[in-house]
Structures are given as C-alpha cells and as structure tokens.
Enzyme design. Structure first.
Site, short mmCIF file in Angstrom:
data_model
loop_
_atom_site.label_atom_id
_atom_site.label_comp_id
_atom_site.label_asym_id
_atom_site.label_seq_id
_atom_site.Cartn_x
_atom_site.Cartn_y
_atom_site.Cartn_z
N ARG A 1 11.54 -6.60 5.33
CA ARG A 1 11.52 -5.13 5.39
C ARG A 1 12.31 -4.58 6.57
O ARG A 1 12.99 -3.56 6.46
CB ARG A 1 10.06 -4.67 5.46
CG ARG A 1 9.85 -3.21 5.37
CD ARG A 1 8.39 -2.89 5.08
NE ARG A 1 7.54 -3.11 6.24
CZ ARG A 1 6.24 -2.83 6.25
NH1 ARG A 1 5.65 -2.38 5.17
NH2 ARG A 1 5.53 -3.02 7.34
N LYS B 1 0.82 -1.22 0.00
CA LYS B 1 0.00 0.00 0.00
C LYS B 1 0.85 1.26 0.00
O LYS B 1 0.62 2.15 -0.79
CB LYS B 1 -0.87 0.11 1.27
CG LYS B 1 -1.92 -0.90 1.46
CD LYS B 1 -2.76 -0.55 2.69
CE LYS B 1 -1.98 -0.34 3.96
NZ LYS B 1 -1.53 -1.50 4.67
N ARG C 1 11.43 -3.06 9.56
CA ARG C 1 11.10 -1.84 10.29
C ARG C 1 11.09 -2.17 11.79
O ARG C 1 11.01 -3.34 12.16
CB ARG C 1 9.69 -1.41 9.84
CG ARG C 1 9.44 0.06 9.88
CD ARG C 1 8.13 0.39 9.17
NE ARG C 1 6.99 -0.22 9.83
CZ ARG C 1 5.78 -0.29 9.29
NH1 ARG C 1 5.57 0.18 8.09
NH2 ARG C 1 4.80 -0.83 9.96
N ARG D 1 -9.07 1.70 9.16
CA ARG D 1 -8.57 0.37 9.43
C ARG D 1 -9.59 -0.45 10.19
O ARG D 1 -9.32 -1.57 10.58
CB ARG D 1 -7.32 0.50 10.30
CG ARG D 1 -6.09 -0.15 9.73
CD ARG D 1 -4.99 0.04 10.73
NE ARG D 1 -3.80 -0.67 10.38
CZ ARG D 1 -2.82 -0.20 9.62
NH1 ARG D 1 -2.93 0.97 9.07
NH2 ARG D 1 -1.76 -0.92 9.41
N ARG E 1 -0.04 -8.06 13.86
CA ARG E 1 -0.60 -7.09 12.90
C ARG E 1 -1.46 -7.78 11.85
O ARG E 1 -2.49 -7.26 11.44
CB ARG E 1 0.53 -6.28 12.22
CG ARG E 1 1.30 -5.40 13.21
CD ARG E 1 1.67 -4.04 12.64
NE ARG E 1 2.22 -4.08 11.31
CZ ARG E 1 3.50 -4.26 11.03
NH1 ARG E 1 4.38 -4.41 11.98
NH2 ARG E 1 3.90 -4.29 9.78
#
Ligand code: ADP
Length: 185
Positions: free
Chosen positions: A129, A14, A131, A89, A142
């Site tokens: 990724r 996204k 993060r 969300r 998540r």
C-alpha cells in the site's frame, strides 16, 4: 437505518469496504485514521498532538479520538446512519461509544462487522500500500497493537451478539457482495 462499526486488522480492507458501503447507502463513512491524517497534513492542533503516535504505529490517546468521534456524530449528515471505521480500537473506546450511543439513540443496537483476513495476507497488503505510516517496522507495531488492544473487541461484541463476521480474504467485489448480504439479513 444503517449504523455499523467496522472492525478488522490493519490491511483487512475496512477502509475500502466501509467507503463502498457508505456510498451505496448514501451515509457518511467516518474513518478516524483519515480524519487524523487530514489533521496532521493541515497541522491543526489535533494533528500536531496525534502526529507522534500515528507515525510510531501507536494508538493516539483516547481523549483525542473520543472527542473527535463525538463531534463527528453530532453532524447533521449522520441522522440517516453512518459507518465507523477505525473506532473503537480498544475496550475503553467501546465503552465510551456505548454511553454516547445510549444517550443519542436510546439503546438501539449498532452492528459490528469483523473483516477476517489471515496474518500473512495482511502484511503483504500493507507493504504493497505504501502509506507514510506503512514501513515494515511501523506495520509490525500496528499489527501488535491490533492484537493486544483491538482484537479483544471481537469477543466483546460477540458476547453481546452484535458481531457479524465476513471473510475479507476474497476479491473486493466478493467482500462487498457478502457484506451487503449479511447486513440486510
Ligand atoms: P489501519 O490501516 O492501521 O487500520 P487507520 O487509518 O485506521 O489504519 O489508522 C491509522 C493510525 O491512526 C493508527 O495506527 C493510530 O495511530 C491512529 N488511530 C486511528 N484510529 C484510532 C483510534 N480509534 N484510537 C487511537 N488511535 C487511532
């Protein structure tokens, strides 16, 4: 006028696609995740309140994000359009946004892009990724929160005929090309 909401699981791409498209259209990319991370980094009152939730992979309370989105959409750079990424969300946030946009834009329909990516690919992308909130346990949470609270928005917007589905399991450029194609049609 481009006014879009980007839906999709964590890792669906996204943020990347929203940024590319926003650049292309010269409109702001409004990512609640980015805004919250910046606030946490600067330790602003918002950041301090959000910290605990974000680091556990939970959603921050509606009021924090609702207020921040309302304020952001009041900035003058949103007059030519915008892309919302990471908001709404959950259904309560979608209802809030609905009311806000009705007041602002008088029932003009906003379109919602759902980036579809299979589960096994999501996990692999998120682990790659790296993060701060991307360790395996937090990622799992998540994804769970996404399935429980965010995925119902797909049907919510489909029922209202606002939904556009895009295959997110392609190269970045292919996804962008498909996106440009569907949002102009
Ligand atoms: P992801 O890559 O998981 O889609 P984001 O950058 O969009 O991540 O969001 C990171 C975190 O910020 C979320 O896990 C959540 O804690 C918080 N957050 C972002 N947007 C919202 C929102 N609309 N409501 C509640 N919490 C949010």
């Amino acid at each position: 006028m481009t006014r879009l909401i980007f839906l999709g699981a964590p890792g669906a791409g996204k943020g990347t696609q929203a940024e590319t498209l926003a650049h292309h259209r010269n409109i702001p990319h409004i990512s609640t995740g980015d805004i919250l991370r910046q606030a946490m980094q600067k330790q602003t009152p918002l950041g301090v309140k959000a910290q605990d939730y974000v680091s556990r992979g939970e959603l921050v309370p509606d009021q924090l994000v609702n207020d921040l989105v309302k304020e952001r959409l009041d900035e003058p750079d949103t007059e030519q359009g915008w892309i919302l990424d990471g908001f709404p969300r959950k259904v309560s946030q979608a209802s809030f946004l609905d009311k806000l946009l009705q007041e602002k834009h008088n029932h003009q329909v906003v379109r919602v892009v759902n980036l579809e990516v299979p589960d096994d690919i999501l996990m692999a992308r998120l682990l790659a990724r790296g993060r701060a909130d991307d360790n395996e346990e937090v990622i799992r949470r998540r994804l769970e929160v996404y399935r429980e609270q965010t995925a119902p928005l797909i049907d919510f917007y489909r029922d209202r005929q606002q939904l556009i589905s895009v295959n997110g399991d392609q190269s970045l450029d292919e996804v962008t090309a498909e996106l440009l194609d569907v949002i102009d049609s």
